[in-house]
Scaffold this active site. Structure first.
Site, PDB file in Angstrom:
ATOM      1  N   ASP A   1       0.909  -1.147   0.000  1.00 46.14           N
ATOM      2  CA  ASP A   1       0.000   0.000   0.000  1.00 46.14           C
ATOM      3  C   ASP A   1       0.945   1.194   0.000  1.00 46.14           C
ATOM      4  OD1 ASP A   1      -1.463   2.285   0.855  1.00 46.14           O
ATOM      5  OD2 ASP A   1      -3.064   0.943   1.481  1.00 46.14           O
ATOM      6  N   HIS A   2       1.120   1.820  -1.151  1.00 39.89           N
ATOM      7  CA  HIS A   2       2.229   2.775  -1.255  1.00 39.89           C
ATOM      8  C   HIS A   2       2.041   3.987  -0.328  1.00 39.89           C
ATOM      9  CE1 HIS A   2      -0.380   4.863  -4.157  1.00 39.89           C
ATOM     10  NE2 HIS A   2       0.395   5.922  -4.037  1.00 39.89           N
TER      11      HIS A   2
ATOM     12  N   HIS B   1      -5.842   2.704   1.006  1.00 41.10           N
ATOM     13  CA  HIS B   1      -5.065   3.834   1.527  1.00 41.10           C
ATOM     14  C   HIS B   1      -5.757   4.511   2.725  1.00 41.10           C
ATOM     15  CE1 HIS B   1      -2.963   3.016  -2.078  1.00 41.10           C
ATOM     16  NE2 HIS B   1      -3.699   3.727  -2.887  1.00 41.10           N
TER      17      HIS B   1
END
Ligand code: NDP
Ligand code: BG6
Length: 495
Positions: A182-183, A245
């Protein structure tokens, strides 16, 4: 001094957009910093035919496109560690070729059997690949070696599909070998939430429903769907941004203090927080979440007339919602979230709105003073990184009135420039075997269970789309959602 890590990387989807745009430049940064040096090799695979030289040229271009000089010895040395092997991931027998290449490169670079498998391709292949990696013998064996599987998003499209995927992966890899990207968890200021909360008595002692009135999380995007419409139209903002996110950010904001700063302890607290997130019944889901789709303005086409979007699409490009935690810390303190495409600006921020003082002694009958403003702590995630704390202070004059002032800390431009990209941090974490900034299966599953309920309700109703103007902050319903509670978004256009 950077610690050199050893591994052979195998990138599935090695010629894809993500690999070229983010992953290879991030590996280069790790190389320049000394986290990768001599004992590593990278294999890129896809169905395309190409030799190593052509692949290395493409890697150099990807480095150049991300702003690196590529005429240096350093860049040439780096790309010399790259190898290409064409491979169709559905061809089980062909994994033997990848195995031989991995074994050969492992010996050549003395990578000591450490392997990282990065699945940077369409999620329908994740299960098959994981299974073939195991059955075809690509996982190295031994007590001191690691085999790590990195999975790109999306992890399923609802709880059931995510569970099936997870079951498939866990036949070949243990949970501590799986790194779900999950950047947002690789972003500097998202990681800073823990430092802010657990490193400051001032903050943590007030971090509860006694002192905090509400928390607002905004992930605003200025662009539309661009060239990713075929993916996005099957996903929508709820699945694309909220399930992953936003739920990750919210869990970091809501969790209790971990026993220690370790991935196991942090994840345990995030899971506990997500478990106490109220999963809405039908009526509450309909009331507490709103959706939107952008219309047209001037030259800008509406969402339904973007390339590869059906003209009758009911996919939401905007979501706003209210989240409630049923636990001692947060009971009665809502978390408002919103995200959307084609909004006024590109930014991510968290606004923590404190309760006003119980008694406003400055508001005596003859006073001209305006009521005290709420204290607000803002965490600026992007594009600028920093914090801002709004307090009330006396105006600088002979009378006595108060005005809100701000204590600001903004990370300076040079520091910002030197801040590692999320993918660089995350790849480094994978090399270290640190799962802190990845989504664990329990987190993913609770997030899906929450989101599925909203989706279920939305799927029963035909939305009135389009319902917001490009470059606004979304539909009127997003304002009504918060105003109904006698509150307002801290970030509004023109404030
Ligand atoms: P692309 O479509 O650009 O790349 C897909 C890659 O998979 C290509 O290398 C393609 O090569 C390869 N591929 C497709 N089918 C096969 C097959 N049967 N066997 C072997 N290789 C195959 O995708 P992206 O790079 O954009 O995305 C990759 C992943 O990252 C996806 O899960 C996506 O959701 C995720 N992601 C991407 C982001 C982005 O900004 N691009 C952002 C966040 C997540 P070929 O067709 O030649 O085989
Ligand atoms: C991705 C979404 O996960 O995050 C995209 O799939 C979105 O739709 C992107 O644009 C936003 O990321 P960032 O880092 O640019 O805020």
């Amino acid at each position: 001094m950077a610690t050199e890590r050893k591994a052979v990387f195998l990138f599935f989807g090695g010629t894809g957009d993500l690999a070229y745009r983010k992953l290879y430049p991030s590996l280069f940064n790790l190389y320049r910093k000394g986290n990768l040096r001599s004992h590593f090799a990278v294999i890129g695979t896809s169905r395309a035919k190409m030799d190593d030289d052509k692949f290395r040229a493409a890697i150099k271009k990807s480095l150049a496109d991300s702003g690196n000089r590529t005429d240096s010895k350093e860049a040439s040395d780096f790309v010399s560690h790259f190898y290409y092997q064409d491979h169709d991931v559905t061809d089980t027998a062909h994994y033997a070729v990848l195995k031989d290449l991995m074994d050969k490169l492992d010996k050549k670079y003395k990578a000591e059997g450490h392997r990282i498998f990065y699945l940077s391709m369409a999620p329908q292949f994740f299960g098959t690949i994981a299974q073939d990696l195991k059955t075809q013998g690509l996982l190295s064996e031994g007590n001191d070696v690691f085999n790590r599987l990195v999975i790109e998003k999306p992890f399923g499209r609802d709880y059931d599909s995510a569970r099936l995927l997870n079951d498939a992966l866990s036949k070949s890899f243990d949970e501590d070998q799986i790194f779900r990207i999950d950047h947002y968890l690789g972003k500097e200021m998202i990681q800073n939430i823990e430092a802010l909360r657990f490193g400051n008595t001032l903050v943590e002692s007030l971090w509860n429903n006694r002192y905090i009135d509400n928390i607002q999380v905004t992930l605003s995007e200025k662009l539309g769907v661009e060239e990713r419409a075929s993916y996005y139209d099957n996903s929508g903002a709820l699945r694309d941004m909220v399930q992953n996110h936003i739920m990750q950010i919210v869990s970091l904001l809501a969790m209790e203090q971990p026993v220690a700063f370790t991935d196991t302890d942090i994840r345990a607290e995030k899971v506990k927080a997500l478990r106490s997130l109220r999963v809405y019944n039908v009526a509450d889901a309909a009331t507490n979440f709103v959706r939107g789709q952008y219309g047209s303005i001037n030259e800008q086409a509406d969402y339904r007339h973007e390339d590869n979007v059906p003209h009758d699409s009911t996919t939401e490009t905007f979501v706003a919602g209210k989240l409630l935690f049923d636990n001692y810390r947060w009971s009665g303190t809502p978390f408002y979230i919103r995200t959307g495409k084609m909004l006024a600006d590109k930014f991510t921020r968290v606004d923590v709105v404190f309760k006003r003082p119980l008694v406003d002694i400055f508001a005596f009958p003859q006073s001209q003073n305006t009521p005290l403003a709420a204290n607000v702590l803002t965490i600026f995630v992007e594009p600028h990184a920093g914090f801002s704390l709004q307090l009330n202070a006396k105006t600088n004059d002979t009378g006595f009135s108060t005005e809100p002032i701000k204590l600001d800390y903004l990370v300076d431009a040079q520091k910002s420039k030197d801040t590692p990209e999320p993918y660089e941090r995350l790849l480094h974490d994978v090399l270290k075997g640190d799962g802190t900034n990845f989504s664990s299966w329990p987190e993913v599953s609770y997030a899906w269970k929450f989101v599925d309920q909203i989706r279920r309700v939305w799927d029963l109703q035909e939305p009135q789309f389009p319902n917001y103007t490009p470059h606004s902050m979304g539909p009127a319903a997003a304002e009504e959602l918060i105003q109904r509670d006698h509150r307002e978004w801290v970030y509004r256009l023109n404030n």
